[in-house]
Scaffold this motif. Sequence first.
Motif, PDB file in Angstrom:
ATOM      1  N   SER A   1      -0.306   4.651  -0.462  1.00 46.98           N
ATOM      2  CA  SER A   1      -0.956   5.748   0.238  1.00 46.98           C
ATOM      3  C   SER A   1      -2.418   5.380   0.435  1.00 46.98           C
ATOM      4  O   SER A   1      -2.887   4.397  -0.117  1.00 46.98           O
ATOM      5  CB  SER A   1      -0.834   7.084  -0.527  1.00 46.98           C
ATOM      6  OG  SER A   1      -1.632   7.069  -1.691  1.00 46.98           O
ATOM      7  N   SER A   2      -3.106   6.179   1.241  1.00 49.07           N
ATOM      8  CA  SER A   2      -4.513   5.876   1.506  1.00 49.07           C
ATOM      9  C   SER A   2      -5.255   7.153   1.838  1.00 49.07           C
ATOM     10  O   SER A   2      -4.650   8.185   2.136  1.00 49.07           O
ATOM     11  CB  SER A   2      -4.636   4.888   2.664  1.00 49.07           C
ATOM     12  OG  SER A   2      -4.165   5.488   3.853  1.00 49.07           O
ATOM     13  N   ARG A   3      -6.575   7.061   1.774  1.00 48.58           N
ATOM     14  CA  ARG A   3      -7.428   8.158   2.219  1.00 48.58           C
ATOM     15  C   ARG A   3      -8.800   7.608   2.515  1.00 48.58           C
ATOM     16  O   ARG A   3      -9.192   6.569   2.003  1.00 48.58           O
ATOM     17  CB  ARG A   3      -7.505   9.282   1.197  1.00 48.58           C
ATOM     18  CG  ARG A   3      -8.206   8.917  -0.090  1.00 48.58           C
ATOM     19  CD  ARG A   3      -8.302  10.086  -1.054  1.00 48.58           C
ATOM     20  NE  ARG A   3      -7.005  10.425  -1.577  1.00 48.58           N
ATOM     21  CZ  ARG A   3      -6.782  11.085  -2.682  1.00 48.58           C
ATOM     22  NH1 ARG A   3      -7.782  11.516  -3.409  1.00 48.58           N
ATOM     23  NH2 ARG A   3      -5.572  11.360  -3.089  1.00 48.58           N
TER      24      ARG A   3
ATOM     25  N   GLY B   1      -3.104  11.056   7.619  1.00 47.19           N
ATOM     26  CA  GLY B   1      -3.869  10.523   6.497  1.00 47.19           C
ATOM     27  C   GLY B   1      -4.485  11.641   5.673  1.00 47.19           C
ATOM     28  O   GLY B   1      -4.161  12.808   5.833  1.00 47.19           O
TER      29      GLY B   1
ATOM     30  N   ILE C   1     -13.993  -0.626  -0.550  1.00 47.64           N
ATOM     31  CA  ILE C   1     -12.584  -0.256  -0.588  1.00 47.64           C
ATOM     32  C   ILE C   1     -12.195  -0.133  -2.053  1.00 47.64           C
ATOM     33  O   ILE C   1     -12.410  -1.054  -2.840  1.00 47.64           O
ATOM     34  CB  ILE C   1     -11.696  -1.295   0.119  1.00 47.64           C
ATOM     35  CG1 ILE C   1     -12.159  -1.484   1.564  1.00 47.64           C
ATOM     36  CG2 ILE C   1     -10.227  -0.872   0.053  1.00 47.64           C
ATOM     37  CD1 ILE C   1     -11.488  -2.649   2.268  1.00 47.64           C
TER      38      ILE C   1
ATOM     39  N   ILE D   1       0.862  -1.181   0.000  1.00 46.85           N
ATOM     40  CA  ILE D   1       0.000   0.000   0.000  1.00 46.85           C
ATOM     41  C   ILE D   1       0.899   1.230   0.000  1.00 46.85           C
ATOM     42  O   ILE D   1       1.716   1.409   0.895  1.00 46.85           O
ATOM     43  CB  ILE D   1      -0.947   0.017   1.217  1.00 46.85           C
ATOM     44  CG1 ILE D   1      -1.776  -1.263   1.304  1.00 46.85           C
ATOM     45  CG2 ILE D   1      -1.823   1.270   1.201  1.00 46.85           C
ATOM     46  CD1 ILE D   1      -2.700  -1.503   0.150  1.00 46.85           C
TER      47      ILE D   1
ATOM     48  N   LEU E   1     -12.876   3.581   1.645  1.00 46.73           N
ATOM     49  CA  LEU E   1     -11.438   3.668   1.805  1.00 46.73           C
ATOM     50  C   LEU E   1     -10.803   3.651   0.423  1.00 46.73           C
ATOM     51  O   LEU E   1     -11.261   2.931  -0.474  1.00 46.73           O
ATOM     52  CB  LEU E   1     -10.905   2.510   2.635  1.00 46.73           C
ATOM     53  CG  LEU E   1     -11.417   2.440   4.065  1.00 46.73           C
ATOM     54  CD1 LEU E   1     -10.846   1.219   4.770  1.00 46.73           C
ATOM     55  CD2 LEU E   1     -11.063   3.709   4.829  1.00 46.73           C
ATOM     56  N   TRP E   2      -9.757   4.435   0.248  1.00 45.40           N
ATOM     57  CA  TRP E   2      -9.029   4.549  -1.010  1.00 45.40           C
ATOM     58  C   TRP E   2      -7.613   4.100  -0.715  1.00 45.40           C
ATOM     59  O   TRP E   2      -6.939   4.701   0.125  1.00 45.40           O
ATOM     60  CB  TRP E   2      -9.074   6.011  -1.442  1.00 45.40           C
ATOM     61  CG  TRP E   2      -8.550   6.396  -2.780  1.00 45.40           C
ATOM     62  CD1 TRP E   2      -9.279   6.548  -3.914  1.00 45.40           C
ATOM     63  CD2 TRP E   2      -7.207   6.766  -3.124  1.00 45.40           C
ATOM     64  NE1 TRP E   2      -8.480   6.991  -4.941  1.00 45.40           N
ATOM     65  CE2 TRP E   2      -7.197   7.127  -4.480  1.00 45.40           C
ATOM     66  CE3 TRP E   2      -6.007   6.824  -2.411  1.00 45.40           C
ATOM     67  CZ2 TRP E   2      -6.055   7.537  -5.140  1.00 45.40           C
ATOM     68  CZ3 TRP E   2      -4.865   7.239  -3.058  1.00 45.40           C
ATOM     69  CH2 TRP E   2      -4.900   7.587  -4.416  1.00 45.40           C
ATOM     70  N   LEU E   3      -7.172   3.009  -1.350  1.00 41.33           N
ATOM     71  CA  LEU E   3      -5.842   2.476  -1.105  1.00 41.33           C
ATOM     72  C   LEU E   3      -5.064   2.421  -2.405  1.00 41.33           C
ATOM     73  O   LEU E   3      -5.465   1.730  -3.353  1.00 41.33           O
ATOM     74  CB  LEU E   3      -5.929   1.062  -0.500  1.00 41.33           C
ATOM     75  CG  LEU E   3      -6.704   0.935   0.810  1.00 41.33           C
ATOM     76  CD1 LEU E   3      -6.767  -0.524   1.240  1.00 41.33           C
ATOM     77  CD2 LEU E   3      -6.072   1.787   1.901  1.00 41.33           C
ATOM     78  N   GLN E   4      -3.973   3.149  -2.461  1.00 38.44           N
ATOM     79  CA  GLN E   4      -3.127   3.142  -3.656  1.00 38.44           C
ATOM     80  C   GLN E   4      -2.159   1.977  -3.575  1.00 38.44           C
ATOM     81  O   GLN E   4      -1.480   1.790  -2.555  1.00 38.44           O
ATOM     82  CB  GLN E   4      -2.349   4.449  -3.774  1.00 38.44           C
ATOM     83  CG  GLN E   4      -1.470   4.495  -5.014  1.00 38.44           C
ATOM     84  CD  GLN E   4      -0.548   5.701  -5.037  1.00 38.44           C
ATOM     85  OE1 GLN E   4      -0.667   6.597  -4.213  1.00 38.44           O
ATOM     86  NE2 GLN E   4       0.383   5.710  -5.966  1.00 38.44           N
TER      87      GLN E   4
ATOM     88  N   PHE F   1      -9.263   0.109  -4.565  1.00 37.57           N
ATOM     89  CA  PHE F   1      -7.833  -0.071  -4.781  1.00 37.57           C
ATOM     90  C   PHE F   1      -7.477   0.662  -6.063  1.00 37.57           C
ATOM     91  O   PHE F   1      -8.147   0.499  -7.092  1.00 37.57           O
ATOM     92  CB  PHE F   1      -7.478  -1.557  -4.896  1.00 37.57           C
ATOM     93  CG  PHE F   1      -7.472  -2.258  -3.573  1.00 37.57           C
ATOM     94  CD1 PHE F   1      -6.295  -2.366  -2.850  1.00 37.57           C
ATOM     95  CD2 PHE F   1      -8.630  -2.783  -3.044  1.00 37.57           C
ATOM     96  CE1 PHE F   1      -6.279  -3.001  -1.615  1.00 37.57           C
ATOM     97  CE2 PHE F   1      -8.635  -3.416  -1.815  1.00 37.57           C
ATOM     98  CZ  PHE F   1      -7.453  -3.528  -1.097  1.00 37.57           C
TER      99      PHE F   1
END
Length: 127
Positions: free
Chosen positions: A5-7, A45, A109, A3, A64-67, A111
């Motif tokens: 980054s995330s938001r 975050g 979520i 992962i 959730l946003w997971l790069q 991705f």
Amino acid sequence: MEILSSRAILRPADPDAALAFYRDVVGLAIYREFPGGTVFFLGNGLLEVSVHTHEGVTGSGLQLWLQVRDLEASHRELAAAGVTVLREPRREPWGLDEMWVADPDGTRIVFVEIPPEHPIRRDVRGD
């Protein structure tokens, strides 16, 4: 899976009120803005307040946003683990590659893999 980054993403019923609340009342600093959304710094975050909606998403909610570095590899890994894939990986009109899954409680979520040519990956300091 790595992962990068995330938001947290809010899709509020009243985006203008939510934007004013987080910007003016809470005083969060703006990380970036785009048509229909604002991303705020949220301590360690990020919080995105967005008016964008996707098929099957109604009303307000949290996502959730997971790069990730490799979306296809993440898809294979999650599918093999029995994760509910709501939508297979694909390129979105805004240029990001996305896949949607659900956690055991149904929380969506997203991705995301950011293609090399996308403006998010461009250094705009010299522009």
